[in-house]
Design a protein around this motif. Structure first.
Motif, short mmCIF file in Angstrom:
data_model
loop_
_atom_site.label_atom_id
_atom_site.label_comp_id
_atom_site.label_asym_id
_atom_site.label_seq_id
_atom_site.Cartn_x
_atom_site.Cartn_y
_atom_site.Cartn_z
N THR A 56 32.06 41.33 47.76
CA THR A 56 33.05 41.18 46.68
C THR A 56 32.42 40.48 45.48
OG1 THR A 56 34.81 41.03 48.35
CG2 THR A 56 35.34 40.26 46.13
N ASN A 82 33.33 49.35 41.86
CA ASN A 82 34.14 48.63 40.86
C ASN A 82 33.48 47.35 40.35
OD1 ASN A 82 36.43 50.43 40.99
ND2 ASN A 82 36.92 49.48 42.97
N ASP A 103 33.43 42.62 42.29
CA ASP A 103 34.31 43.77 42.47
C ASP A 103 35.62 43.45 41.75
OD1 ASP A 103 36.19 45.63 43.36
OD2 ASP A 103 35.34 45.74 45.37
N SER A 104 35.85 44.12 40.63
CA SER A 104 37.00 43.80 39.80
C SER A 104 38.34 44.18 40.45
CB SER A 104 36.89 44.50 38.44
OG SER A 104 36.71 45.90 38.60
N GLY A 105 38.28 44.90 41.57
CA GLY A 105 39.50 45.20 42.31
C GLY A 105 39.97 44.03 43.16
N HIS A 106 39.07 43.06 43.40
CA HIS A 106 39.42 41.92 44.26
C HIS A 106 39.24 40.56 43.58
CE1 HIS A 106 40.03 44.24 47.94
NE2 HIS A 106 38.96 44.95 47.60
N LYS A 108 39.22 38.45 39.91
CA LYS A 108 39.59 38.44 38.50
C LYS A 108 39.00 37.19 37.85
CE LYS A 108 42.18 42.05 39.23
NZ LYS A 108 41.68 43.39 38.82
N ASN A 140 41.47 37.63 45.27
CA ASN A 140 42.84 38.02 45.59
C ASN A 140 43.78 37.05 44.86
OD1 ASN A 140 41.83 40.14 47.02
ND2 ASN A 140 42.09 39.18 49.03
#
Length: 301
Positions: A56, A82, A103-106, A108, A140
Motif C-alpha cells: 500500500t 493506483n 496506492d491512492s485507493g487505500h 490519502k 483507510n
C-alpha cells in the motif's frame, strides 16, 4: 491487511540527465527501461505472500526526480496498482532523493513536507544530504505519519561519519516531538536506509527517546541482512513504529509481521557474490540486476 515497504533502488537516474552521464556514460535507454521493469516487478511482489496484493505504501531512496517516478509507476508491473507519489528535490550532493509511493485507493495524503539538515565536514564546510520526508495521511480511515529517511553513508571510516547519522537521528527526533506535541496519540512509522544497524547508537537513541518498536532488530544475523559489504551482512534498511501499532484493538491497524524481502530472483545465483543482492552495476561493469539492497517491509492487519 496492508504491507508498508522501503527500498533503496540504487541510483534510479534518467538515461540522459547530466547527473547520470557524469556518473556513468554507459547508462542507456535500454538499460534504464530494464531497471524500471526490474524495480517495478520487485515492488509488486513485496509482501504478496502475506497480503495477496502489492504494498500500500513504499518509501524509496536513491531516486533522481519526478520523471523517474512517473516512468516507474507506469512500468508494466505497476500498471493497475493506483500508485501516486510524494517527491521533493533535495540539495544532496549525489543528486539522489527520498520519495514515497502510495496506492491512492487505500492511502490519502493529508500533508507532506521535506526536512533538510546541515552537516559539517572535517574542514568545517557545509555538506548537503538527503531530506527527511514527512507525510501524514489516512490509511483507510486511520491517520498515520510516515518519515522516509536515507541517512549519510559509511563511505569513510565509521567513527569519522557517525556524527552525521547522529545528526540525522536528532532531526528525526525533533520531527517526532513536533508531531506528538500536536497529536499525542500519533501513529508514526519511521522507515528508511539508516546506513546503521539496529543496534547502532543513532538508531537505538531514536528508539529509546520515543519508545519506538524496531522489529528488525531480531532479523539481522551473520547470514542475512538487507545489504552486504566486505562479506558482512548489514541491516541498514529498517522500519520503526510507535507502540500504538502493537496494541491490538478491534478495527484498528496493528503490527502483524516484519521481514526482509530477499526473494531468490533478487540474488546473485552463482560466483563469488552468490546470495548477495544482484545489483545494477558491479563496480563499473553493467550487471543488469536490481539494487545493492534488498527491500524490507512490515504487514499491518
Amino acid at each position: 491487511m496492508h504491507s508498508i515497504a522501503f527500498y533503496n533502488v540504487e541510483n534510479l537516474f534518467e538515461p540522459f540527465s547530466d547527473l547520470s552521464l557524469t556518473r556513468d556514460k554507459k547508462w542507456t535507454v535500454k538499460r534504464y527501461l530494464e531497471k524500471l521493469n526490474n524495480i517495478g516487478y520487485t515492488l509488486s511482489e513485496i509482501g504478496k505472500a502475506e497480503t495477496d496484493k502489492h504494498p500500500t505504501i513504499i518509501g524509496l531512496a536513491e531516486v533522481e526526480n519526478e520523471t523517474v517516478l512517473e516512468d516507474l509507476i507506469q512500468s508494466t508491473p505497476l500498471k493497475g496498482c493506483n500508485y501516486n507519489y510524494v517527491f521533493y528535490k533535495s540539495r544532496d550532493e549525489r543528486g539522489i532523493n527520498t520519495s514515497l509511493l502510495y496506492d491512492s485507493g487505500h492511502f490519502k495524503v493529508e500533508s507532506s513536507k521535506p526536512y533538510s539538515f546541515e552537516l559539517k565536514n572535517a574542514f568545517g564546510k557545509t555538506e548537503y544530504t538527503r531530506d527527511i520526508l514527512l507525510i501524514s495521511g489516512f490509511l483507510n480511515t486511520e491517520k498515520i505519519y510516515l518519515l522516509v529517511n536515507h541517512w549519510p553513508s559509511k563511505r569513510e571510516n565509521d567513527k569519522e561519519t557517525e556524527h552525521k547519522r547522529l545528526a540525522a537521528s536528532h532531526k528525526v527526533s525533533e520531527i517526532i516531538t513536533s508531531i506528538i506535541t500536536k497529536d499525542k496519540a500519533a501513529r508514526i512509522i519511521v522507515l528508511g536506509d539508516f546506513n546503521d544497524n539496529p543496534t547502532s547508537k543513532s538508531v537505538k537513541r531514536l528508539v529509546n527517546e520515543h519508545k519506538l518498536q524496531n522489529p528488525f532488530e531480531a532479523l539481522r544475523s551473520f547470514s542475512r541482512g538487507s545489504t552486504i559489504h566486505n562479506k558482512q551482512w548489514h541491516l541498514f534498511d529498517q522500519i520503526l513504529l510507535t507502540t500504538s501499532f502493537f496494541n491490538v484493538e478491534k478495527n484498528s491497524l496493528s503490527f502483524n509481521s516484519a521481514n526482509i524481502f530477499d526473494a531468490a530472483f533478487l540474488k546473485n545465483s552463482e560466483g563469488k557474490h552468490k546470495g548477495s543482492p544482484n545489483r545494477t552495476f558491479q563496480g563499473n561493469r553493467y550487471h543488469g540486476g536490481y539494487s545493492d539492497h534488498f527491500p524490507v517491509y512490515v504487514v499491518l492487519g
